[in-house]
Design a protein around this motif. Structure first.
Motif, PDB file in Angstrom:
ATOM      1  N   ALA A 173      -1.994   4.109   3.600  1.00 43.67           N
ATOM      2  CA  ALA A 173      -0.740   3.358   3.531  1.00 43.67           C
ATOM      3  C   ALA A 173      -0.623   2.408   4.702  1.00 43.67           C
ATOM      4  O   ALA A 173      -1.568   1.717   5.007  1.00 43.67           O
ATOM      5  N   PHE A 174       0.569   2.328   5.343  1.00 36.45           N
ATOM      6  CA  PHE A 174       0.654   1.450   6.490  1.00 36.45           C
ATOM      7  C   PHE A 174      -0.470   1.808   7.456  1.00 36.45           C
ATOM      8  O   PHE A 174      -0.762   2.979   7.695  1.00 36.45           O
ATOM      9  N   SER A 175      -1.113   0.787   8.026  1.00 31.27           N
ATOM     10  CA  SER A 175      -2.200   1.051   8.964  1.00 31.27           C
ATOM     11  C   SER A 175      -1.658   1.815  10.160  1.00 31.27           C
ATOM     12  O   SER A 175      -0.444   1.801  10.445  1.00 31.27           O
ATOM     13  N   GLN A 176      -2.547   2.469  10.884  1.00 34.58           N
ATOM     14  CA  GLN A 176      -2.100   3.226  12.041  1.00 34.58           C
ATOM     15  C   GLN A 176      -1.395   2.317  13.043  1.00 34.58           C
ATOM     16  O   GLN A 176      -0.390   2.701  13.645  1.00 34.58           O
ATOM     17  N   GLU A 177      -1.916   1.106  13.224  1.00 37.20           N
ATOM     18  CA  GLU A 177      -1.279   0.161  14.142  1.00 37.20           C
ATOM     19  C   GLU A 177       0.132  -0.187  13.688  1.00 37.20           C
ATOM     20  O   GLU A 177       1.053  -0.322  14.496  1.00 37.20           O
ATOM     21  N   THR A 178       0.323  -0.338  12.367  1.00 36.31           N
ATOM     22  CA  THR A 178       1.646  -0.658  11.845  1.00 36.31           C
ATOM     23  C   THR A 178       2.607   0.499  12.066  1.00 36.31           C
ATOM     24  O   THR A 178       3.777   0.295  12.421  1.00 36.31           O
ATOM     25  N   HIS A 179       2.135   1.725  11.863  1.00 39.19           N
ATOM     26  CA  HIS A 179       2.987   2.884  12.144  1.00 39.19           C
ATOM     27  C   HIS A 179       3.491   2.831  13.579  1.00 39.19           C
ATOM     28  O   HIS A 179       4.679   3.085  13.848  1.00 39.19           O
TER      29      HIS A 179
ATOM     30  N   LEU B 169       6.814   6.436   3.564  1.00 38.81           N
ATOM     31  CA  LEU B 169       7.716   6.446   2.422  1.00 38.81           C
ATOM     32  C   LEU B 169       8.261   5.051   2.099  1.00 38.81           C
ATOM     33  O   LEU B 169       8.774   4.819   1.014  1.00 38.81           O
ATOM     34  N   LEU B 170       8.150   4.131   3.045  1.00 39.06           N
ATOM     35  CA  LEU B 170       8.554   2.751   2.773  1.00 39.06           C
ATOM     36  C   LEU B 170       7.371   1.925   2.295  1.00 39.06           C
ATOM     37  O   LEU B 170       7.518   0.721   2.079  1.00 39.06           O
ATOM     38  N   GLN B 171       6.218   2.545   2.114  1.00 36.69           N
ATOM     39  CA  GLN B 171       5.038   1.880   1.558  1.00 36.69           C
ATOM     40  C   GLN B 171       5.020   2.185   0.063  1.00 36.69           C
ATOM     41  O   GLN B 171       4.852   3.338  -0.340  1.00 36.69           O
ATOM     42  N   PRO B 172       5.231   1.192  -0.803  1.00 37.91           N
ATOM     43  CA  PRO B 172       5.408   1.472  -2.230  1.00 37.91           C
ATOM     44  C   PRO B 172       4.270   2.258  -2.877  1.00 37.91           C
ATOM     45  O   PRO B 172       4.519   3.035  -3.807  1.00 37.91           O
TER      46      PRO B 172
ATOM     47  N   GLY C 289      12.205   6.591   0.536  1.00 40.82           N
ATOM     48  CA  GLY C 289      11.264   6.595  -0.577  1.00 40.82           C
ATOM     49  C   GLY C 289      11.837   5.947  -1.816  1.00 40.82           C
ATOM     50  O   GLY C 289      11.152   5.193  -2.525  1.00 40.82           O
ATOM     51  N   ALA C 290      13.103   6.224  -2.095  1.00 34.86           N
ATOM     52  CA  ALA C 290      13.751   5.631  -3.270  1.00 34.86           C
ATOM     53  C   ALA C 290      13.831   4.118  -3.138  1.00 34.86           C
ATOM     54  O   ALA C 290      13.668   3.383  -4.123  1.00 34.86           O
ATOM     55  N   PHE C 291      14.054   3.636  -1.915  1.00 34.92           N
ATOM     56  CA  PHE C 291      14.139   2.187  -1.700  1.00 34.92           C
ATOM     57  C   PHE C 291      12.795   1.522  -1.981  1.00 34.92           C
ATOM     58  O   PHE C 291      12.733   0.508  -2.687  1.00 34.92           O
ATOM     59  N   SER C 292      11.711   2.060  -1.428  1.00 34.62           N
ATOM     60  CA  SER C 292      10.410   1.413  -1.635  1.00 34.62           C
ATOM     61  C   SER C 292       9.973   1.484  -3.087  1.00 34.62           C
ATOM     62  O   SER C 292       9.360   0.548  -3.612  1.00 34.62           O
ATOM     63  N   TYR C 293      10.313   2.564  -3.754  1.00 34.58           N
ATOM     64  CA  TYR C 293       9.968   2.691  -5.177  1.00 34.58           C
ATOM     65  C   TYR C 293      10.714   1.650  -6.002  1.00 34.58           C
ATOM     66  O   TYR C 293      10.160   1.038  -6.919  1.00 34.58           O
ATOM     67  N   ALA C 294      11.970   1.421  -5.661  1.00 39.81           N
ATOM     68  CA  ALA C 294      12.785   0.483  -6.423  1.00 39.81           C
ATOM     69  C   ALA C 294      12.451  -0.973  -6.117  1.00 39.81           C
ATOM     70  O   ALA C 294      12.540  -1.834  -6.994  1.00 39.81           O
TER      71      ALA C 294
END
Length: 339
Positions: A22-28, A233-236, A294-299
């Motif tokens: 998902a988000f790269s380690q640097e992005t985390h 969880l913000l990564q779709p 999670g619901a936000f990224s899914y939507a």
């Protein structure tokens, strides 16, 4: 298909991809550092004063604390806590042979999903984690992994499941330690984990809750930082739930354009703060907040599974990254209130 042919196919399929966590380690790490920066810029609406005091109590500046928390969020992808064992050989490893192609770097990443395309899982969680049998979207990496790992079992320590003729090279009791840790508020039995292709992994919010409880017991900032890996969880891809469908290229794009496209615009973070229901300081379960993310990224983010258009990605990135930063701010606010 032989395993030799499968390796070749995986290398070809993965040649244009990078890591699939998902988000790269640097992005985390950047998301967490930006969350602390937001608190510093907005001390009257956040628990920045308490955060500063927490840093001082740990003999560090706020900037050093932010770096430590971010590095800990980064480090979760490097955990050596999940081994799968060959159905025949009993040989237990923490990554596939084709991990060098960076499609799946370590099996620990399978705990980093929350499937919003399905309802409750067999464990009793409101949303389950990665489960190949329950995927509603999937691609080459999902299919190839399920083929490669067909019949392979989760390491359950010495004297547990084995390959043929009792062959077993257990490296770590992943079922008795990792799965148990992430079983919070749910139930499991080992038969759920004896064939990879239908393993119902615990969802990411349970991982976050485990480490948050550990932080509350220890006060350790490194342990608190582990909680913030839940920005996955913000990564779709991690809420639609797939290891494929532009998963890796999206990860790389976010890392490359994080600053250029101002994905961390603090005005967007301020707006995102209001889209979350803040956690009750009298409660210690952070999973309701995580599920909101999670619901936000899914939507909002499904388009990036099927589009590599730069502006589709800009539009999605300027939604999910500010919300990821805001989610960390809410978590930090709550963590400081518990001290």
């Amino acid at each position: 298909m032989t395993k030799q042919h499968l390796i070749a196919a995986l290398l070809i399929a993965s040649a244009a991809t990078s890591q699939a966590h998902a988000f790269s380690q640097e992005t985390h790490k950047r998301i967490v550092i930006d969350a602390v920066a937001y608190m510093q810029q907005n001390p009257n609406t956040t628990a920045y004063a308490e955060l500063k005091q927490y840093a001082q109590q740990n003999n560090m500046s706020v900037d050093i604390l932010a770096d430590l928390l971010g590095q800990s969020a980064y480090d979760v992808d490097d955990f050596e806590d999940t081994f799968f064992c060959g159905a025949i050989t009993g040989s237990c490893v923490q990554a596939p042979l084709w991990g060098a192609a960076k499609s799946i770097v370590k099996y620990t990443s399978y705990w980093h999903f929350q499937n919003h395309s399905q309802g409750a899982d067999v464990h009793g969680n409101d949303f389950g984690g990665y489960n190949y049998q329950k995927l509603t979207v999937w691609g080459d990496v999902d299919k190839l992994a399920a083929t490669w790992l067909k019949g392979d079992y989760l390491d359950d320590g010495q004297g547990g499941e084995t390959g043929w003729f009792n062959a077993d090279s257990s490296k770590y009791n992943s079922y008795g330690v990792t799965e148990r840790n992430y079983r919070i508020g749910s139930h499991s039995q080992y038969s759920m984990y004896d064939d990879f292709e239908d393993m119902p992994f615990q969802p990411l919010d349970n991982l976050g809750q485990y480490w948050y409880q550990s932080y509350l017991q220890s006060g350790n900032p490194q342990v608190l930082g582990f909680v913030f890996h839940t920005t996955d969880l913000l990564q779709p891809h991690h809420t639609w739930t797939t290891s494929a469908l532009n998963h890796s290229s999206w990860e790389g794009w976010v890392k490359d354009y994080y600053d250029q496209e101002q994905l961390n615009d603090m005005s967007l973070v301020r707006d995102a703060m209001d889209s979350f229901s803040a956690l009750d300081p009298q409660q210690q379960d952070i999973r309701p907040l995580l599920t909101q993310g999670g619901a936000f990224s899914y939507a909002q983010g499904g388009i990036i599974l099927n589009s590599e258009d730069h502006y589709d990605r800009v539009n999605t990135g300027r939604l999910v990254i500010p919300h990821a930063i805001a989610m960390v701010v809410h978590l930090l606010n709550h963590a400081m209130e518990q001290r």
